[in-house]
Design a protein around this motif. Structure first.
Motif, short mmCIF file in Angstrom:
data_model
loop_
_atom_site.label_atom_id
_atom_site.label_comp_id
_atom_site.label_asym_id
_atom_site.label_seq_id
_atom_site.Cartn_x
_atom_site.Cartn_y
_atom_site.Cartn_z
N GLY A 50 0.84 -1.19 0.00
CA GLY A 50 0.00 0.00 0.00
C GLY A 50 0.87 1.24 0.00
N TYR A 51 0.32 2.34 0.49
CA TYR A 51 1.12 3.56 0.56
C TYR A 51 0.60 4.46 1.67
CZ TYR A 51 -2.58 6.01 -2.09
OH TYR A 51 -3.76 6.56 -2.50
N SER A 52 1.52 5.19 2.27
CA SER A 52 1.17 5.91 3.50
C SER A 52 0.22 7.09 3.26
CB SER A 52 2.43 6.39 4.22
OG SER A 52 3.00 7.49 3.54
N PHE A 53 0.16 7.60 2.03
CA PHE A 53 -0.77 8.68 1.74
C PHE A 53 -2.20 8.18 1.49
CE2 PHE A 53 3.15 10.82 1.30
CZ PHE A 53 2.91 12.19 1.43
N CYS A 54 -2.36 6.87 1.47
CA CYS A 54 -3.68 6.27 1.19
C CYS A 54 -4.71 6.79 2.19
CB CYS A 54 -3.59 4.76 1.27
SG CYS A 54 -5.14 3.94 0.90
N PRO A 55 -5.80 7.37 1.69
CA PRO A 55 -6.76 7.97 2.60
C PRO A 55 -7.64 6.97 3.35
CG PRO A 55 -7.50 8.22 0.33
CD PRO A 55 -6.15 7.57 0.28
N ASP A 56 -7.81 5.78 2.83
CA ASP A 56 -8.79 4.89 3.46
C ASP A 56 -8.38 3.44 3.61
OD1 ASP A 56 -9.02 4.37 0.69
OD2 ASP A 56 -10.66 5.82 0.53
N VAL A 57 -8.20 2.75 2.50
CA VAL A 57 -8.05 1.29 2.55
C VAL A 57 -6.79 0.85 3.30
CG1 VAL A 57 -7.90 -0.82 1.19
CG2 VAL A 57 -9.39 1.04 0.45
N CYS A 58 -5.67 1.45 3.01
CA CYS A 58 -4.42 1.01 3.65
C CYS A 58 -4.45 1.11 5.17
CB CYS A 58 -3.22 1.77 3.11
SG CYS A 58 -2.86 1.37 1.40
N PRO A 59 -4.82 2.29 5.71
CA PRO A 59 -4.85 2.35 7.17
C PRO A 59 -5.82 1.35 7.78
CG PRO A 59 -5.55 4.44 6.18
CD PRO A 59 -5.05 3.59 5.08
N ASP A 81 -3.71 3.67 -7.22
CA ASP A 81 -4.64 2.56 -7.25
C ASP A 81 -3.82 1.32 -6.93
OD1 ASP A 81 -6.82 4.05 -8.04
OD2 ASP A 81 -6.35 3.85 -10.17
N HIS A 82 -4.37 0.47 -6.08
CA HIS A 82 -3.61 -0.75 -5.79
C HIS A 82 -4.53 -1.83 -5.24
CE1 HIS A 82 -3.62 -0.35 -1.33
NE2 HIS A 82 -3.76 0.93 -1.61
N GLN A 83 -4.12 -3.06 -5.41
CA GLN A 83 -4.87 -4.17 -4.86
C GLN A 83 -4.61 -4.25 -3.37
OE1 GLN A 83 -3.38 -7.05 -7.67
NE2 GLN A 83 -5.49 -7.68 -8.05
NI NI Z 1 -4.43 2.11 -0.05
#
Ligand code: NI
Length: 197
Positions: free
Chosen positions: A63-72, A158-160
């Motif tokens: 994922g990525y740390s700037f991800c607003p929703d899914v990653c956290p 965008d990422h899975q």
């Molecule tokens: Ni994400």
């Protein structure tokens, strides 16, 4: 006319479900071929490779740390699953939570060093060159793509979203997807962990 419209919609939905299921099946069936070697830089600045985690289960999330929703959300799930086991008295050191960025441009060592503090204390975040990241994402068949969006500062990725579980021998074991909850993660590992004495 109404019936025709309903039938048409049903067909569209059926095709969409079929395509989605197929795409999911591809990821699942990849089974034992998923994964492979990687050498990346941790949020501590240390160089780490998959071999450093032999003997442990790796729980890898891309994922990525700037991800607003899914990653956290997914990283919190991983954290809560481990926390649950720890509360029950299990020794979770056999489990190594890992976060591999798909946005190495912004996810520098220092950015990741700050990001990990939101999650499990043993979470290791990994970054590298874009080439390194593309290589490891390909090995895990994780699709990602930069997406510029109007009104947003910078860009999105965008990422899975899967948590891959690799066994102590480095081989693929299973994955957790969006439908899995912290309880499911805890339940999967209870049988392989020992209680602290
Ligand atoms: Ni994400």
């Amino acid at each position: 006319m109404k019936v025709i419209r309903i039938v048409a919609w049903a067909a569209v939905v059926a095709v969409a479900v079929f395509l989605l299921a197929q795409r999911f099946a591809t990821t699942r069936d990849a089974g034992d071929r998923l994964g492979g070697d990687f050498t990346l830089t941790a949020h501590t600045g240390e160089t780490l490779s998959n071999r450093d985690f032999r003997g442990k289960f790796m729980l890898i999330y891309f994922g990525y740390s700037f991800c607003p929703d899914v990653c956290p959300l997914e990283l919190a799930k991983m954290t809560l699953g481990l926390n649950e086991l720890e509360k029950e008295g299990y020794d979770t050191t056999l489990l190594q939570p890992l976060f591999i960025t798909v946005d190495p441009e912004r996810d520098t060592v220092s950015a990741l060093n700050e990001y990990v503090t939101d999650f499990h204390p043993r979470l290791i975040a990994l970054t590298g060159s874009m080439e390194d990241i593309q290589d490891v994402a390909k090995k895990y068949r994780v699709y990602f793509k930069k997406r510029e969006q109007e009104g947003i500062d910078g860009y999105l990725m965008d990422h899975q979203s899967f948590i891959f579980v690799m066994g102590p021998d480095g081989d693929y074991v299973r994955l957790f997807s969006a439908k899995d909850q912290p309880e499911d993660i805890a339940a999967a590992f209870r049988p392989v962990l020992e209680k602290k004495k």
